[in-house]
Design a protein around this motif. Structure first.
Motif, PDB file in Angstrom:
ATOM      1  N   LYS A  20     -41.111  15.832  -4.563  1.00 33.70           N
ATOM      2  CA  LYS A  20     -40.686  15.687  -3.177  1.00 33.70           C
ATOM      3  C   LYS A  20     -41.393  16.681  -2.269  1.00 33.70           C
ATOM      4  O   LYS A  20     -41.806  17.751  -2.690  1.00 33.70           O
ATOM      5  CB  LYS A  20     -39.168  15.859  -3.079  1.00 33.70           C
ATOM      6  CG  LYS A  20     -38.385  14.759  -3.787  1.00 33.70           C
ATOM      7  CD  LYS A  20     -36.897  14.911  -3.563  1.00 33.70           C
ATOM      8  CE  LYS A  20     -36.126  13.781  -4.228  1.00 33.70           C
ATOM      9  NZ  LYS A  20     -34.667  13.912  -4.010  1.00 33.70           N
ATOM     10  N   TRP A  21     -41.489  16.312  -0.989  1.00 38.29           N
ATOM     11  CA  TRP A  21     -42.163  17.144   0.012  1.00 38.29           C
ATOM     12  C   TRP A  21     -41.183  17.777   0.994  1.00 38.29           C
ATOM     13  O   TRP A  21     -41.563  18.229   2.056  1.00 38.29           O
ATOM     14  CB  TRP A  21     -43.183  16.309   0.779  1.00 38.29           C
ATOM     15  CG  TRP A  21     -44.428  16.060  -0.019  1.00 38.29           C
ATOM     16  CD1 TRP A  21     -44.641  15.076  -0.924  1.00 38.29           C
ATOM     17  CD2 TRP A  21     -45.631  16.829   0.019  1.00 38.29           C
ATOM     18  NE1 TRP A  21     -45.892  15.189  -1.460  1.00 38.29           N
ATOM     19  CE2 TRP A  21     -46.532  16.246  -0.893  1.00 38.29           C
ATOM     20  CE3 TRP A  21     -46.020  17.955   0.746  1.00 38.29           C
ATOM     21  CZ2 TRP A  21     -47.804  16.765  -1.104  1.00 38.29           C
ATOM     22  CZ3 TRP A  21     -47.299  18.462   0.542  1.00 38.29           C
ATOM     23  CH2 TRP A  21     -48.168  17.869  -0.378  1.00 38.29           C
ATOM     24  N   ASP A  22     -39.898  17.798   0.639  1.00 39.97           N
ATOM     25  CA  ASP A  22     -38.889  18.350   1.538  1.00 39.97           C
ATOM     26  C   ASP A  22     -38.491  19.776   1.179  1.00 39.97           C
ATOM     27  O   ASP A  22     -37.563  20.332   1.766  1.00 39.97           O
ATOM     28  CB  ASP A  22     -37.653  17.445   1.562  1.00 39.97           C
ATOM     29  CG  ASP A  22     -37.053  17.236   0.171  1.00 39.97           C
ATOM     30  OD1 ASP A  22     -37.544  17.855  -0.793  1.00 39.97           O
ATOM     31  OD2 ASP A  22     -36.090  16.450   0.057  1.00 39.97           O
ATOM     32  N   GLY A  23     -39.163  20.385   0.203  1.00 39.64           N
ATOM     33  CA  GLY A  23     -38.843  21.749  -0.185  1.00 39.64           C
ATOM     34  C   GLY A  23     -37.865  21.849  -1.337  1.00 39.64           C
ATOM     35  O   GLY A  23     -37.499  22.953  -1.738  1.00 39.64           O
ATOM     36  N   SER A  24     -37.454  20.726  -1.901  1.00 32.68           N
ATOM     37  CA  SER A  24     -36.544  20.747  -3.042  1.00 32.68           C
ATOM     38  C   SER A  24     -37.339  20.716  -4.341  1.00 32.68           C
ATOM     39  O   SER A  24     -38.530  20.407  -4.355  1.00 32.68           O
ATOM     40  CB  SER A  24     -35.575  19.559  -2.983  1.00 32.68           C
ATOM     41  OG  SER A  24     -36.292  18.337  -3.059  1.00 32.68           O
ATOM     42  N   GLY A  25     -36.666  21.051  -5.440  1.00 37.96           N
ATOM     43  CA  GLY A  25     -37.335  21.045  -6.730  1.00 37.96           C
ATOM     44  C   GLY A  25     -37.274  22.399  -7.409  1.00 37.96           C
ATOM     45  O   GLY A  25     -36.392  23.217  -7.133  1.00 37.96           O
ATOM     46  N   HIS A  26     -38.247  22.650  -8.291  1.00 39.08           N
ATOM     47  CA  HIS A  26     -38.299  23.876  -9.079  1.00 39.08           C
ATOM     48  C   HIS A  26     -39.646  24.560  -8.873  1.00 39.08           C
ATOM     49  O   HIS A  26     -40.672  23.891  -8.699  1.00 39.08           O
ATOM     50  CB  HIS A  26     -38.127  23.569 -10.573  1.00 39.08           C
ATOM     51  CG  HIS A  26     -36.914  22.759 -10.894  1.00 39.08           C
ATOM     52  ND1 HIS A  26     -35.750  23.309 -11.355  1.00 39.08           N
ATOM     53  CD2 HIS A  26     -36.694  21.415 -10.815  1.00 39.08           C
ATOM     54  CE1 HIS A  26     -34.859  22.344 -11.567  1.00 39.08           C
ATOM     55  NE2 HIS A  26     -35.402  21.192 -11.247  1.00 39.08           N
ATOM     56  N   GLU A  27     -39.639  25.886  -8.943  1.00 37.72           N
ATOM     57  CA  GLU A  27     -40.871  26.668  -8.755  1.00 37.72           C
ATOM     58  C   GLU A  27     -40.844  27.875  -9.695  1.00 37.72           C
ATOM     59  O   GLU A  27     -39.805  28.515  -9.879  1.00 37.72           O
ATOM     60  CB  GLU A  27     -40.952  27.132  -7.302  1.00 37.72           C
ATOM     61  CG  GLU A  27     -42.120  28.046  -6.996  1.00 37.72           C
ATOM     62  CD  GLU A  27     -42.048  28.611  -5.596  1.00 37.72           C
ATOM     63  OE1 GLU A  27     -42.552  29.730  -5.383  1.00 37.72           O
ATOM     64  OE2 GLU A  27     -41.462  27.946  -4.712  1.00 37.72           O
TER      65      GLU A  27
END
Length: 275
Positions: free
Chosen positions: A176-183
């Motif tokens: 996703k490009w909305d800033g969600s997820g894992h880093e």
């Protein structure tokens, strides 16, 4: 052309026209990294997110004591194109995207310093309170591609209490490009002698008062660290975030009497409401 063929062609044409629009609509964050707050939803102007987080962390640098701490979360932001100006807690800053693969950031923050009371076991008794001070943070991230899947990062912290540098590599999981997820980031950290003594040095006067050996730290390699960030956007207004950090100290740092542990660690979770 029969009706079925005409219907299929019309549907395919419509989907091809909508796909770029949908892809553009999904790209709402300046950079799609969970570690960076972006409440703009892709729009220019003011945005605000407020929340609360709880952390379980070491009581101070080098401590073997752990404690829970409540911290405010979120920021007041103003976006203009590929630039965001923000005020978050004790930090005022700017970040900007350049050529789709460079993220630059600069901020001015406040370092509260260590307090003698940070150790509930009395292990800082006689050392006094550390100096407070203003810090300037400069950071650059260079992505290998504009999908911001993997990048290099460099950060410099400079202020009244010395200088620190950080260099490493990061990777983002999720599409996703909305800033969600894992880093996930893996970094090496360096400090000068002034910054090292701020956290781990012991002056002659402190030695007499505390009974700890006088220690004069030199600059150089400080630690190797890893940090993990997570963000889940529940709906238009609510977000959940999580983070974990582990920093393993160098042999020079571990030799300080203040370093009761070989590492620093923290985990945290919280929520943000976006107005």
């Amino acid at each position: 052309m029969n009706k079925i063929t005409g219907f299929l062609l019309a549907t395919l044409t419509t989907a091809m026209c909508l796909q770029p629009a949908l892809a553009q609509e999904e790209r709402t964050a300046l950079v799609p990294l969970p570690s960076l707050d972006d409440f703009s939803r892709g729009n220019d102007g003011w945005s605000l997110g407020l929340g609360l987080g709880v952390e379980y962390e070491t009581a101070y640098e080098g401590s073997d004591e752990f404690e829970f701490e409540l911290d405010p979360a979120g920021a007041l932001q103003w976006r203009r194109g590929d630039n965001i100006f923000f005020f978050a807690g004790e930090a005022l800053g700017w970040r900007g995207l350049r050529n789709e693969t460079w993220l630059l950031q600069a901020l001015v923050g406040f370092d509260e310093g260590r307090e003698e009371s940070d150790s509930s076991d009395g292990r800082l008794d006689g050392l006094g309170d550390g100096d407070e001070g203003i810090e300037v943070v400069l950071e650059a991230r260079r992505a290998f591609a504009n999908d911001w899947r993997t990048w290099l990062v460099g950060r410099v912290v400079t202020g009244e209490n010395g200088n620190l540098g950080l260099f490493g590599v990061g990777h983002r999981f999720g599409d996703k490009w909305d800033g969600s997820g894992h880093e996930f980031n893996l970094v090496a950290v360096f400090h000068d002698s002034e910054f090292a003594n701020k956290d781990f040095g012991i002056t002659a006067a402190q030695s007499l008062a505390s009974g700890l050996a006088e220690t004069n730290m030199s600059g150089g390699f400080r630690s190797i660290g890893a940090n993990y960030n997570y963000r889940h956007i529940i709906n238009r207004n609510w977000q959940i975030f999580g983070e974990a950090l582990y920093e393993y100290y160098s042999s020079d740092v571990r030799s300080s009497p203040i370093a009761r542990s070989n590492y620093e660690a923290e985990v945290g979770i919280g929520f943000i409401y976006v107005f």
